[in-house]
Design a protein around this motif. Structure first.
Motif, PDB file in Angstrom:
ATOM      1  N   VAL A 152     -25.244 -12.965  37.866  1.00 51.94           N
ATOM      2  CA  VAL A 152     -26.013 -13.071  36.628  1.00 51.94           C
ATOM      3  C   VAL A 152     -27.109 -14.137  36.740  1.00 51.94           C
ATOM      4  O   VAL A 152     -28.258 -13.913  36.379  1.00 51.94           O
ATOM      5  CB  VAL A 152     -25.088 -13.394  35.430  1.00 51.94           C
ATOM      6  N   LEU A 153     -26.750 -15.309  37.270  1.00 55.89           N
ATOM      7  CA  LEU A 153     -27.671 -16.441  37.263  1.00 55.89           C
ATOM      8  C   LEU A 153     -28.708 -16.434  38.387  1.00 55.89           C
ATOM      9  O   LEU A 153     -29.827 -16.904  38.201  1.00 55.89           O
ATOM     10  CB  LEU A 153     -26.886 -17.752  37.318  1.00 55.89           C
ATOM     11  N   GLU A 154     -28.336 -15.905  39.542  1.00 57.35           N
ATOM     12  CA  GLU A 154     -29.253 -15.966  40.686  1.00 57.35           C
ATOM     13  C   GLU A 154     -30.610 -15.317  40.408  1.00 57.35           C
ATOM     14  O   GLU A 154     -31.654 -15.926  40.680  1.00 57.35           O
ATOM     15  CB  GLU A 154     -28.597 -15.338  41.914  1.00 57.35           C
ATOM     16  N   PRO A 155     -30.681 -14.111  39.852  1.00 63.62           N
ATOM     17  CA  PRO A 155     -32.002 -13.523  39.585  1.00 63.62           C
ATOM     18  C   PRO A 155     -32.816 -14.323  38.572  1.00 63.62           C
ATOM     19  O   PRO A 155     -34.041 -14.368  38.652  1.00 63.62           O
ATOM     20  CB  PRO A 155     -31.690 -12.132  39.031  1.00 63.62           C
ATOM     21  N   ILE A 156     -32.140 -14.966  37.644  1.00 64.94           N
ATOM     22  CA  ILE A 156     -32.848 -15.766  36.634  1.00 64.94           C
ATOM     23  C   ILE A 156     -33.531 -16.964  37.284  1.00 64.94           C
ATOM     24  O   ILE A 156     -34.718 -17.224  37.074  1.00 64.94           O
ATOM     25  CB  ILE A 156     -31.871 -16.228  35.533  1.00 64.94           C
ATOM     26  N   PHE A 157     -32.791 -17.704  38.104  1.00 66.25           N
ATOM     27  CA  PHE A 157     -33.364 -18.883  38.748  1.00 66.25           C
ATOM     28  C   PHE A 157     -34.293 -18.510  39.896  1.00 66.25           C
ATOM     29  O   PHE A 157     -35.283 -19.192  40.142  1.00 66.25           O
ATOM     30  CB  PHE A 157     -32.248 -19.806  39.247  1.00 66.25           C
ATOM     31  N   GLU A 158     -33.990 -17.451  40.587  1.00 64.91           N
ATOM     32  CA  GLU A 158     -34.807 -17.028  41.732  1.00 64.91           C
ATOM     33  C   GLU A 158     -36.249 -16.757  41.305  1.00 64.91           C
ATOM     34  O   GLU A 158     -37.182 -17.006  42.056  1.00 64.91           O
ATOM     35  CB  GLU A 158     -34.180 -15.790  42.370  1.00 64.91           C
ATOM     36  N   ALA A 159     -36.427 -16.253  40.090  1.00 67.19           N
ATOM     37  CA  ALA A 159     -37.773 -15.941  39.600  1.00 67.19           C
ATOM     38  C   ALA A 159     -38.651 -17.187  39.493  1.00 67.19           C
ATOM     39  O   ALA A 159     -39.879 -17.097  39.572  1.00 67.19           O
ATOM     40  CB  ALA A 159     -37.669 -15.257  38.236  1.00 67.19           C
ATOM     41  N   ASP A 160     -38.048 -18.365  39.325  1.00 74.41           N
ATOM     42  CA  ASP A 160     -38.814 -19.598  39.163  1.00 74.41           C
ATOM     43  C   ASP A 160     -39.061 -20.353  40.470  1.00 74.41           C
ATOM     44  O   ASP A 160     -39.858 -21.280  40.503  1.00 74.41           O
ATOM     45  CB  ASP A 160     -38.096 -20.544  38.193  1.00 74.41           C
ATOM     46  N   PHE A 161     -38.384 -19.989  41.544  1.00 74.66           N
ATOM     47  CA  PHE A 161     -38.546 -20.712  42.801  1.00 74.66           C
ATOM     48  C   PHE A 161     -39.834 -20.318  43.505  1.00 74.66           C
ATOM     49  O   PHE A 161     -40.260 -19.168  43.457  1.00 74.66           O
ATOM     50  CB  PHE A 161     -37.369 -20.441  43.743  1.00 74.66           C
ATOM     51  N   LEU A 162     -40.419 -21.276  44.180  1.00 79.11           N
ATOM     52  CA  LEU A 162     -41.614 -21.021  44.973  1.00 79.11           C
ATOM     53  C   LEU A 162     -41.221 -20.410  46.315  1.00 79.11           C
ATOM     54  O   LEU A 162     -40.114 -20.646  46.811  1.00 79.11           O
ATOM     55  CB  LEU A 162     -42.371 -22.336  45.209  1.00 79.11           C
ATOM     56  N   PRO A 163     -42.125 -19.662  46.920  1.00 82.57           N
ATOM     57  CA  PRO A 163     -41.809 -19.060  48.224  1.00 82.57           C
ATOM     58  C   PRO A 163     -41.506 -20.099  49.313  1.00 82.57           C
ATOM     59  O   PRO A 163     -40.819 -19.794  50.276  1.00 82.57           O
ATOM     60  CB  PRO A 163     -43.076 -18.283  48.581  1.00 82.57           C
ATOM     61  N   CYS A 164     -41.975 -21.314  49.144  1.00 87.92           N
ATOM     62  CA  CYS A 164     -41.751 -22.343  50.163  1.00 87.92           C
ATOM     63  C   CYS A 164     -40.415 -23.062  49.977  1.00 87.92           C
ATOM     64  O   CYS A 164     -40.089 -23.970  50.724  1.00 87.92           O
ATOM     65  CB  CYS A 164     -42.894 -23.360  50.148  1.00 87.92           C
ATOM     66  N   SER A 165     -39.621 -22.666  48.988  1.00 88.65           N
ATOM     67  CA  SER A 165     -38.317 -23.277  48.744  1.00 88.65           C
ATOM     68  C   SER A 165     -37.244 -22.503  49.507  1.00 88.65           C
ATOM     69  O   SER A 165     -37.162 -21.284  49.413  1.00 88.65           O
ATOM     70  CB  SER A 165     -38.015 -23.255  47.243  1.00 88.65           C
ATOM     71  N   TYR A 166     -36.412 -23.241  50.269  1.00 88.15           N
ATOM     72  CA  TYR A 166     -35.424 -22.577  51.117  1.00 88.15           C
ATOM     73  C   TYR A 166     -33.979 -22.931  50.788  1.00 88.15           C
ATOM     74  O   TYR A 166     -33.075 -22.273  51.262  1.00 88.15           O
ATOM     75  CB  TYR A 166     -35.684 -22.921  52.587  1.00 88.15           C
ATOM     76  N   GLY A 167     -33.727 -23.957  50.013  1.00 87.46           N
ATOM     77  CA  GLY A 167     -32.367 -24.433  49.812  1.00 87.46           C
ATOM     78  C   GLY A 167     -31.469 -23.476  49.054  1.00 87.46           C
ATOM     79  O   GLY A 167     -31.744 -23.139  47.902  1.00 87.46           O
ATOM     80  N   ARG A 191     -30.810 -20.269  49.002  1.00 85.08           N
ATOM     81  CA  ARG A 191     -31.396 -19.072  48.415  1.00 85.08           C
ATOM     82  C   ARG A 191     -31.011 -17.849  49.220  1.00 85.08           C
ATOM     83  O   ARG A 191     -30.795 -17.937  50.423  1.00 85.08           O
ATOM     84  CB  ARG A 191     -32.918 -19.210  48.374  1.00 85.08           C
ATOM     85  N   PRO A 192     -30.952 -16.684  48.562  1.00 84.29           N
ATOM     86  CA  PRO A 192     -30.571 -15.477  49.287  1.00 84.29           C
ATOM     87  C   PRO A 192     -31.620 -15.115  50.346  1.00 84.29           C
ATOM     88  O   PRO A 192     -32.817 -15.272  50.121  1.00 84.29           O
ATOM     89  CB  PRO A 192     -30.495 -14.406  48.196  1.00 84.29           C
ATOM     90  N   ASN A 193     -31.147 -14.660  51.478  1.00 79.60           N
ATOM     91  CA  ASN A 193     -31.992 -14.226  52.591  1.00 79.60           C
ATOM     92  C   ASN A 193     -32.899 -15.320  53.137  1.00 79.60           C
ATOM     93  O   ASN A 193     -33.958 -15.040  53.697  1.00 79.60           O
ATOM     94  CB  ASN A 193     -32.834 -13.002  52.196  1.00 79.60           C
ATOM     95  N   ARG A 194     -32.516 -16.568  52.945  1.00 80.36           N
ATOM     96  CA  ARG A 194     -33.255 -17.699  53.496  1.00 80.36           C
ATOM     97  C   ARG A 194     -32.254 -18.658  54.110  1.00 80.36           C
ATOM     98  O   ARG A 194     -31.200 -18.891  53.548  1.00 80.36           O
ATOM     99  CB  ARG A 194     -34.063 -18.420  52.417  1.00 80.36           C
ATOM    100  N   ALA A 197     -18.437 -15.452  41.711  1.00 81.99           N
ATOM    101  CA  ALA A 197     -19.293 -14.353  42.167  1.00 81.99           C
ATOM    102  C   ALA A 197     -19.978 -13.662  40.992  1.00 81.99           C
ATOM    103  O   ALA A 197     -21.153 -13.285  41.078  1.00 81.99           O
ATOM    104  CB  ALA A 197     -18.471 -13.345  42.968  1.00 81.99           C
ATOM    105  N   SER A 198     -19.266 -13.515  39.893  1.00 81.46           N
ATOM    106  CA  SER A 198     -19.849 -12.887  38.701  1.00 81.46           C
ATOM    107  C   SER A 198     -20.989 -13.735  38.142  1.00 81.46           C
ATOM    108  O   SER A 198     -22.048 -13.210  37.785  1.00 81.46           O
ATOM    109  CB  SER A 198     -18.780 -12.686  37.625  1.00 81.46           C
ATOM    110  N   LEU A 199     -20.765 -15.033  38.067  1.00 82.32           N
ATOM    111  CA  LEU A 199     -21.824 -15.928  37.588  1.00 82.32           C
ATOM    112  C   LEU A 199     -23.033 -15.905  38.510  1.00 82.32           C
ATOM    113  O   LEU A 199     -24.180 -15.924  38.054  1.00 82.32           O
ATOM    114  CB  LEU A 199     -21.295 -17.357  37.454  1.00 82.32           C
ATOM    115  N   LYS A 200     -22.776 -15.854  39.807  1.00 82.07           N
ATOM    116  CA  LYS A 200     -23.870 -15.797  40.777  1.00 82.07           C
ATOM    117  C   LYS A 200     -24.710 -14.544  40.563  1.00 82.07           C
ATOM    118  O   LYS A 200     -25.943 -14.594  40.600  1.00 82.07           O
ATOM    119  CB  LYS A 200     -23.313 -15.829  42.197  1.00 82.07           C
TER     120      LYS A 200
END
Length: 138
Positions: A65-80, A82-85, A60-63
């Motif tokens: 930290v890492l989720e906002p970093i990777f989330e910034a690079d995902f396209l809006p059409c990506s669903y796999g 991901r939070p709230n998708r 959970a701690s790693l999530k």
């Protein structure tokens, strides 16, 4: 080690301090995941892995930290994963786009899709690939 044991015997602060020390010293070692079988309809079995509380806290701690970093690079059409998708959102977008004659290539894992989300897919050949004719809920 259970949550009750941590709170009653060890104390939350002591547990987190020890875990932090192990992580900083790079001596943390995750324990093997406990595997349990959950019966399903039709005699099938689904296996789940149960991580220890210590491992879950690290995950959970790693999530966080890492989720906002990777989330910034995902396209809006990506669903796999991901939070709230969720898969239903992806199917709804595919239905929306394909019902308006958009030309898209859709890639996804639809194993057991018809049994889990009750979606019927109808495909026809289109040149060298496939084109969807309908993506209809039952």
């Amino acid at each position: 080690m259970t949550a009750r044991y941590i709170e009653a015997e060890r104390g939350l602060e002591g547990f987190l301090t020890g875990l932090r020390s192990d992580l900083k010293a790079r001596t943390f070692q995750p324990l093997p995941v406990r595997r349990r079988a959950i019966p399903k309809a039709g005699g099938k079995v689904r296996y789940v892995g149960i991580a220890t509380i210590r491992d879950r806290v690290v995950q959970a701690s790693l999530k966080l930290v890492l989720e906002p970093i990777f989330e910034a690079d995902f396209l809006p059409c990506s669903y796999g994963f991901r939070p709230n998708r969720r898969a239903h959102d992806a199917v709804a977008e595919i239905h929306h786009l394909t019902s308006r004659s958009c030309e898209w290539i859709v890639e996804g894992d639809i194993k057991a899709c018809s049994t889990k989300s009750r979606i019927r897919l109808s495909w026809t050949e289109y040149g060298n690939g496939l084109e969807t004719n309908a993506l209809l809920p039952w």
